[in-house]
Design a protein around this motif. Structure first.
Motif, PDB file in Angstrom:
ATOM      1  N   ASN A 120       0.868  -1.168   0.000  1.00 19.18           N
ATOM      2  CA  ASN A 120       0.000   0.000   0.000  1.00 19.18           C
ATOM      3  C   ASN A 120       0.913   1.230   0.000  1.00 19.18           C
ATOM      4  N   ARG A 121       0.340   2.398   0.041  1.00 21.10           N
ATOM      5  CA  ARG A 121       1.154   3.608   0.085  1.00 21.10           C
ATOM      6  C   ARG A 121       1.674   3.799   1.510  1.00 21.10           C
ATOM      7  N   ASP A 122       2.963   3.921   1.668  1.00 17.83           N
ATOM      8  CA  ASP A 122       3.561   3.938   3.002  1.00 17.83           C
ATOM      9  C   ASP A 122       4.020   5.313   3.473  1.00 17.83           C
ATOM     10  N   ASN A 123       3.959   6.314   2.612  1.00 23.98           N
ATOM     11  CA  ASN A 123       4.505   7.620   2.998  1.00 23.98           C
ATOM     12  C   ASN A 123       3.437   8.572   3.526  1.00 23.98           C
ATOM     13  N   CYS A 124       2.294   8.032   3.925  1.00 26.13           N
ATOM     14  CA  CYS A 124       1.217   8.882   4.465  1.00 26.13           C
ATOM     15  C   CYS A 124       0.534   8.155   5.616  1.00 26.13           C
ATOM     16  N   ALA A 125       1.326   7.631   6.512  1.00 23.48           N
ATOM     17  CA  ALA A 125       0.784   6.801   7.588  1.00 23.48           C
ATOM     18  C   ALA A 125       0.169   7.612   8.720  1.00 23.48           C
ATOM     19  N   PHE A 126       0.550   8.886   8.860  1.00 27.76           N
ATOM     20  CA  PHE A 126       0.112   9.664  10.011  1.00 27.76           C
ATOM     21  C   PHE A 126      -1.202  10.389   9.738  1.00 27.76           C
ATOM     22  N   CYS A 127      -2.027  10.485  10.763  1.00 28.35           N
ATOM     23  CA  CYS A 127      -3.345  11.100  10.636  1.00 28.35           C
ATOM     24  C   CYS A 127      -3.244  12.607  10.854  1.00 28.35           C
ATOM     25  N   PRO A 128      -3.791  13.399   9.958  1.00 25.36           N
ATOM     26  CA  PRO A 128      -3.647  14.852  10.079  1.00 25.36           C
ATOM     27  C   PRO A 128      -4.491  15.494  11.174  1.00 25.36           C
ATOM     28  N   THR A 129      -5.649  14.898  11.517  1.00 22.52           N
ATOM     29  CA  THR A 129      -6.549  15.539  12.485  1.00 22.52           C
ATOM     30  C   THR A 129      -6.852  14.678  13.704  1.00 22.52           C
ATOM     31  N   CYS A 130      -6.328  13.458  13.766  1.00 23.12           N
ATOM     32  CA  CYS A 130      -6.606  12.551  14.880  1.00 23.12           C
ATOM     33  C   CYS A 130      -5.346  12.357  15.719  1.00 23.12           C
ATOM     34  N   PRO A 131      -5.511  12.050  17.007  1.00 23.07           N
ATOM     35  CA  PRO A 131      -4.348  11.858  17.879  1.00 23.07           C
ATOM     36  C   PRO A 131      -3.416  10.746  17.404  1.00 23.07           C
ATOM     37  N   SER A 132      -3.998   9.670  16.892  1.00 22.76           N
ATOM     38  CA  SER A 132      -3.144   8.557  16.457  1.00 22.76           C
ATOM     39  C   SER A 132      -3.742   7.818  15.273  1.00 22.76           C
ATOM     40  N   ALA A 133      -4.826   7.095  15.495  1.00 24.74           N
ATOM     41  CA  ALA A 133      -5.358   6.187  14.485  1.00 24.74           C
ATOM     42  C   ALA A 133      -6.555   6.786  13.757  1.00 24.74           C
ATOM     43  N   CYS A 134      -6.626   6.532  12.440  1.00 23.24           N
ATOM     44  CA  CYS A 134      -7.746   7.089  11.681  1.00 23.24           C
ATOM     45  C   CYS A 134      -8.088   6.215  10.478  1.00 23.24           C
ATOM     46  N   TRP A 135      -9.347   6.286  10.090  1.00 20.03           N
ATOM     47  CA  TRP A 135      -9.836   5.603   8.891  1.00 20.03           C
ATOM     48  C   TRP A 135      -9.720   6.491   7.659  1.00 20.03           C
ATOM     49  N   SER A 136      -9.669   7.789   7.896  1.00 18.73           N
ATOM     50  CA  SER A 136      -9.532   8.781   6.833  1.00 18.73           C
ATOM     51  C   SER A 136      -8.978  10.047   7.480  1.00 18.73           C
ATOM     52  N   PRO A 137      -8.672  11.083   6.718  1.00 22.25           N
ATOM     53  CA  PRO A 137      -8.145  12.309   7.331  1.00 22.25           C
ATOM     54  C   PRO A 137      -9.067  12.925   8.375  1.00 22.25           C
ATOM     55  N   THR A 138     -10.375  12.664   8.278  1.00 25.59           N
ATOM     56  CA  THR A 138     -11.329  13.280   9.210  1.00 25.59           C
ATOM     57  C   THR A 138     -12.083  12.265  10.064  1.00 25.59           C
ATOM     58  N   GLN A 139     -11.765  10.972   9.933  1.00 26.61           N
ATOM     59  CA  GLN A 139     -12.481   9.927  10.667  1.00 26.61           C
ATOM     60  C   GLN A 139     -11.514   9.199  11.599  1.00 26.61           C
ATOM     61  N   CYS A 140     -11.553   9.570  12.878  1.00 26.88           N
ATOM     62  CA  CYS A 140     -10.662   8.944  13.856  1.00 26.88           C
ATOM     63  C   CYS A 140     -11.199   7.568  14.257  1.00 26.88           C
ATOM     64  N   GLN A 141     -10.291   6.672  14.568  1.00 30.35           N
ATOM     65  CA  GLN A 141     -10.713   5.387  15.108  1.00 30.35           C
ATOM     66  C   GLN A 141     -11.258   5.599  16.517  1.00 30.35           C
ATOM     67  N   LYS A 142     -12.411   5.000  16.788  1.00 27.09           N
ATOM     68  CA  LYS A 142     -13.059   5.197  18.085  1.00 27.09           C
ATOM     69  C   LYS A 142     -12.214   4.602  19.207  1.00 27.09           C
ATOM     70  N   THR A 143     -12.158   5.326  20.318  1.00 20.48           N
ATOM     71  CA  THR A 143     -11.423   4.878  21.498  1.00 20.48           C
ATOM     72  C   THR A 143     -12.391   4.665  22.649  1.00 20.48           C
ATOM     73  N   CYS A 144     -12.291   3.516  23.307  1.00 23.93           N
ATOM     74  CA  CYS A 144     -13.114   3.217  24.482  1.00 23.93           C
ATOM     75  C   CYS A 144     -12.233   3.219  25.726  1.00 23.93           C
ATOM     76  N   SER A 145     -12.796   3.603  26.854  1.00 27.56           N
ATOM     77  CA  SER A 145     -12.051   3.520  28.113  1.00 27.56           C
ATOM     78  C   SER A 145     -11.808   2.055  28.454  1.00 27.56           C
ATOM     79  N   ALA A 146     -10.841   1.801  29.312  1.00 27.39           N
ATOM     80  CA  ALA A 146     -10.419   0.433  29.612  1.00 27.39           C
ATOM     81  C   ALA A 146     -11.554  -0.420  30.166  1.00 27.39           C
TER      82      ALA A 146
END
Length: 216
Positions: A120-146
């Protein structure tokens, strides 16, 4: 729904990055999902609410296969929270970003399963608007408390223990009843409530599912 295969075999000449095909009410797939050989740039509008892939039926050991989508820029599966069984392969999507940013282990119920991401394309791994993980530039992966154990409607609001893949508010009112996206064991269809076992005054309806082949 049983298993989903979307493989339209688009050519570069008649490529379109969008589609009118959409499954807004689809929240769980009992089998596997294969998305390949398309010219779409995202699967966001096609599967906006898909939360769970159960993997009861696998394709060569895989429950999620995304491959050879030559214009795919983002996965867009923003509601996906649980892959209960089977391996995952995302490969040969030359324009795909953010796949490596996702916390795939949070999605897998069985930690022995494998995640394969390659070509896949490897030079764009970081999310521009999310703290860490994202499905798209504006869609962050949901985080649940422990204490929610990966099963929540928001970071601090847990779903019922018999839910899997999160839950949602009935009538979109945050004071209304929480409805499970899918059930860990079984559902009473008259009420929509998820339960661990069938009540004594009811009969269990054997699970049945079918395979959907979507090819346009």
């Amino acid at each position: 729904l049983g298993s989903v295969t979307y493989a339209p075999m688009n050519s570069v000449k008649n490529a379109s990055t969008t589609t009118s095909i959409s499954f807004p009410y689809l929240r769980e797939i009992y089998g596997y999902m294969l998305l390949g050989y398309s010219s779409l740039d995202s699967f966001s509008s096609m599967f906006p609410n898909l939360s769970v892939i159960h993997g009861r039926d696998l394709h060569q050991g895989y429950s999620l296969i995304i491959t050879n989508n030559f214009l795919l820029h983002e996965l867009g599966l923003k509601s996906l929270m649980s892959i209960r069984r089977g391996n995952v392969i995302i490969a040969r999507n030359a324009q795909l970003c953010y796949g490596k940013s996702l916390r795939w282990n949070d999605l897998l119920e069985t930690k022995q399963n494998h995640i394969i991401l390659r070509q896949n394309r490897d030079n764009c791994a970081f999310c521009p608007t999310c703290p860490s993980a994202c499905w798209s530039p504006t869609q962050c992966q949901k985080t649940c408390s422990a204490n929610c154990q990966g099963n929540c409607v928001s970071e601090k609001v847990c779903c019922h223990e018999q839910c899997v893949g999160g839950c949602y508010y009935h009538n979109r009112n945050m004071s209304s009843t929480l409805i499970c996206n899918a059930c860990r064991n079984m559902r009473i269809y008259a009420t929509g409530i998820c339960v661990q076992k069938c009540p004594t005054n009811m009969l269990k309806n054997a699970s049945r599912w079918f395979r959907a082949l979507v090819s346009f």
